[in-house]
Design a protein around this motif. Sequence first.
Motif, mmCIF file in Angstrom:
data_model
loop_
_atom_site.group_PDB
_atom_site.id
_atom_site.type_symbol
_atom_site.label_atom_id
_atom_site.label_comp_id
_atom_site.label_asym_id
_atom_site.label_seq_id
_atom_site.Cartn_x
_atom_site.Cartn_y
_atom_site.Cartn_z
ATOM 1 N N SER A 51 0.854 -1.193 0.000
ATOM 2 C CA SER A 51 0.000 0.000 0.000
ATOM 3 C C SER A 51 0.888 1.241 0.000
ATOM 4 O O SER A 51 1.975 1.253 0.580
ATOM 5 C CB SER A 51 -0.918 0.001 1.221
ATOM 6 O OG SER A 51 -0.171 -0.140 2.424
ATOM 7 N N VAL A 52 0.411 2.283 -0.667
ATOM 8 C CA VAL A 52 1.196 3.506 -0.828
ATOM 9 C C VAL A 52 0.401 4.704 -0.332
ATOM 10 O O VAL A 52 -0.761 4.898 -0.720
ATOM 11 C CB VAL A 52 1.589 3.731 -2.308
ATOM 12 C CG1 VAL A 52 2.362 5.044 -2.465
ATOM 13 C CG2 VAL A 52 2.409 2.555 -2.826
ATOM 14 N N ASP A 53 1.022 5.503 0.519
ATOM 15 C CA ASP A 53 0.444 6.768 0.958
ATOM 16 C C ASP A 53 1.176 7.900 0.252
ATOM 17 O O ASP A 53 2.402 7.995 0.330
ATOM 18 C CB ASP A 53 0.582 6.950 2.475
ATOM 19 C CG ASP A 53 -0.279 5.980 3.255
ATOM 20 O OD1 ASP A 53 -1.354 5.611 2.752
ATOM 21 O OD2 ASP A 53 0.116 5.603 4.378
ATOM 22 N N VAL A 54 0.431 8.749 -0.445
ATOM 23 C CA VAL A 54 1.016 9.902 -1.126
ATOM 24 C C VAL A 54 0.767 11.137 -0.272
ATOM 25 O O VAL A 54 -0.388 11.440 0.062
ATOM 26 C CB VAL A 54 0.420 10.094 -2.529
ATOM 27 C CG1 VAL A 54 1.109 11.256 -3.239
ATOM 28 C CG2 VAL A 54 0.537 8.825 -3.341
ATOM 29 N N GLN A 76 -3.210 7.736 -11.456
ATOM 30 C CA GLN A 76 -2.147 6.735 -11.381
ATOM 31 C C GLN A 76 -2.686 5.346 -11.705
ATOM 32 O O GLN A 76 -3.797 4.990 -11.299
ATOM 33 C CB GLN A 76 -1.529 6.732 -9.979
ATOM 34 C CG GLN A 76 -0.674 7.943 -9.668
ATOM 35 C CD GLN A 76 0.536 8.043 -10.580
ATOM 36 O OE1 GLN A 76 1.349 7.123 -10.659
ATOM 37 N NE2 GLN A 76 0.648 9.161 -11.285
ATOM 38 N N TYR A 78 -1.577 2.508 -10.651
ATOM 39 C CA TYR A 78 -1.094 1.532 -9.670
ATOM 40 C C TYR A 78 -2.213 0.565 -9.267
ATOM 41 O O TYR A 78 -3.324 0.991 -8.932
ATOM 42 C CB TYR A 78 -0.559 2.267 -8.447
ATOM 43 C CG TYR A 78 0.052 1.361 -7.403
ATOM 44 C CD1 TYR A 78 1.080 0.490 -7.727
ATOM 45 C CD2 TYR A 78 -0.406 1.378 -6.090
ATOM 46 C CE1 TYR A 78 1.645 -0.341 -6.771
ATOM 47 C CE2 TYR A 78 0.153 0.562 -5.125
ATOM 48 C CZ TYR A 78 1.170 -0.301 -5.473
ATOM 49 O OH TYR A 78 1.730 -1.131 -4.520
ATOM 50 N N LEU A 82 -3.852 2.788 -2.938
ATOM 51 C CA LEU A 82 -3.234 4.107 -3.000
ATOM 52 C C LEU A 82 -4.094 5.094 -2.213
ATOM 53 O O LEU A 82 -5.299 5.206 -2.462
ATOM 54 C CB LEU A 82 -3.107 4.563 -4.452
ATOM 55 C CG LEU A 82 -2.367 5.872 -4.698
ATOM 56 C CD1 LEU A 82 -0.867 5.700 -4.448
ATOM 57 C CD2 LEU A 82 -2.598 6.353 -6.137
ATOM 58 N N ARG A 109 -10.091 7.666 -1.898
ATOM 59 C CA ARG A 109 -8.632 7.606 -1.937
ATOM 60 C C ARG A 109 -7.980 8.871 -1.412
ATOM 61 O O ARG A 109 -6.776 8.886 -1.153
ATOM 62 C CB ARG A 109 -8.166 7.363 -3.375
ATOM 63 C CG ARG A 109 -8.631 6.076 -4.008
ATOM 64 C CD ARG A 109 -8.273 6.054 -5.483
ATOM 65 N NE ARG A 109 -8.922 7.161 -6.206
ATOM 66 C CZ ARG A 109 -8.632 7.494 -7.458
ATOM 67 N NH1 ARG A 109 -7.709 6.821 -8.130
ATOM 68 N NH2 ARG A 109 -9.266 8.499 -8.054
ATOM 69 N N VAL A 151 4.078 5.830 -9.655
ATOM 70 C CA VAL A 151 3.940 5.044 -8.424
ATOM 71 C C VAL A 151 4.320 3.594 -8.676
ATOM 72 O O VAL A 151 5.065 2.983 -7.890
ATOM 73 C CB VAL A 151 2.499 5.138 -7.872
ATOM 74 C CG1 VAL A 151 2.305 4.149 -6.718
ATOM 75 C CG2 VAL A 151 2.207 6.563 -7.393
#
Length: 453
Positions: A51-54, A76, A78, A82, A109, A151
């Motif tokens: 998992s990605v936190d921007v 994105q 991905y 996200l 998101r 990403v």
Amino acid sequence: MDLLATTSAVAVSSYALLSTIYKSAQALYAQPMNNSSLQDSPGQSEVVLPSVDVIVPCFNEDPNTLAECLESLASQDYAGKLQVYVVDDGSANRDVIAPVHKIYANDPRFSIILLASNVGKRKAQIAAIRSSSGDLVLNVDSDTILAADVVTKLVFKMRDPEIGAAMGQLIASNRSKTWLTRLIDMEYWLACNEERAAQARFGAVMCCCGPCAMYRRSALALLLDQYEAQFFRGKPSDFGEDRHLTILMLKAGFRTEYVPDAIAATVVPDSLGPYLRQQLRWARSTFRDTFLALRLLPELDGYLTLDVIGQNLGPLLLALSSLAALAQLLIAGSVPWWTGVTIAAMTMVRCSVAAIRAREVRFLGFSLHTPINIVFLLPLKAYALCTLSNSDWLSRKVTNVPAVGEKQPVVLHPSAGRSPANIGELCSTFSHRPSSLAATESVCGRDRSTACK
């Protein structure tokens, strides 16, 4: 008078020798490696994607610039989870950018964090990091647009658990606006595809740049308190957060990497005043963290020592030779031919090599950077060294705050007229050109400018 001529000749000859050794090694190590390992192959899917936190801190940002940034994040491609955290750092123009926040308020998101007062970019980042839980954290500046696959490409680079941070390639989104933005665009290419690319050969990129840098949360958890509590000569330090966090990652034993095909287009200063203020802030940050980085050198490859020497001793020798040549001209009345010819020759060689590597003739125009460097940047670096304790951002100001009675600008939905598929198609042009710089206008759609933050 002979002493001035000798000093200038010796200094410029030493500069030429050091620069030749350093730049030759840099060009050698900056060459792409033929690596077919799974680590760098986005085509190989994982069972569970991290998992990605921007994190997008913003302060007094232009609403259209922020809208384009968030649009690129919403688009994105991905496949994993996200989450985007937009942190408004007490902006004075919050009413103006409220329509942008509203666009994404119902998107699961996106999370909008409104800080009551301005606490600085670093603390704004930390507020979002501590309230999120993703496996990876991507810091993005609010005036930056990411290609749709950024990403994904950064995540695949981060599959190696020894990597603590990775950055993408930066280009100028407003490249075509002025002669200066064109020059900065070339400067970014050189910084990314020569300096960072060579450092990445040894897993030690010395600064994962703020507009687009991904970090491993488990590594951040170990360093967050140090990152937040940086002091210099007893005073809190706020700017230079990207370089400081990168150095902390290296000190903790993690590798830092560069991903050249993860493209981020960011707004750059379009006039000399904001550019010099930015360079002054960066120079102070570089000097502060170079002192910290010196302790790392014994543990790193010998090239990194050469890199530090080349970046710090080189400008000193160039400044000394230029001052001695100027004194020779004014006092002795003799023209310092050797100094002038040597500097001109080194400039043309460097620009020619860059033009060949980037396959762009325009890089010959980067020769203009040499007189700017000698006349403006070298004195500015000397001033920065004498004022290291100054932590003023110098250029943070309110943008687009309507006057009393003035109608506030209407911000259209950022996707109006441009579907995510269209955006992805535009961004994909990067991978089909010899130099990613050539596609700046394709990614951005139009020129943009904002106050340099």
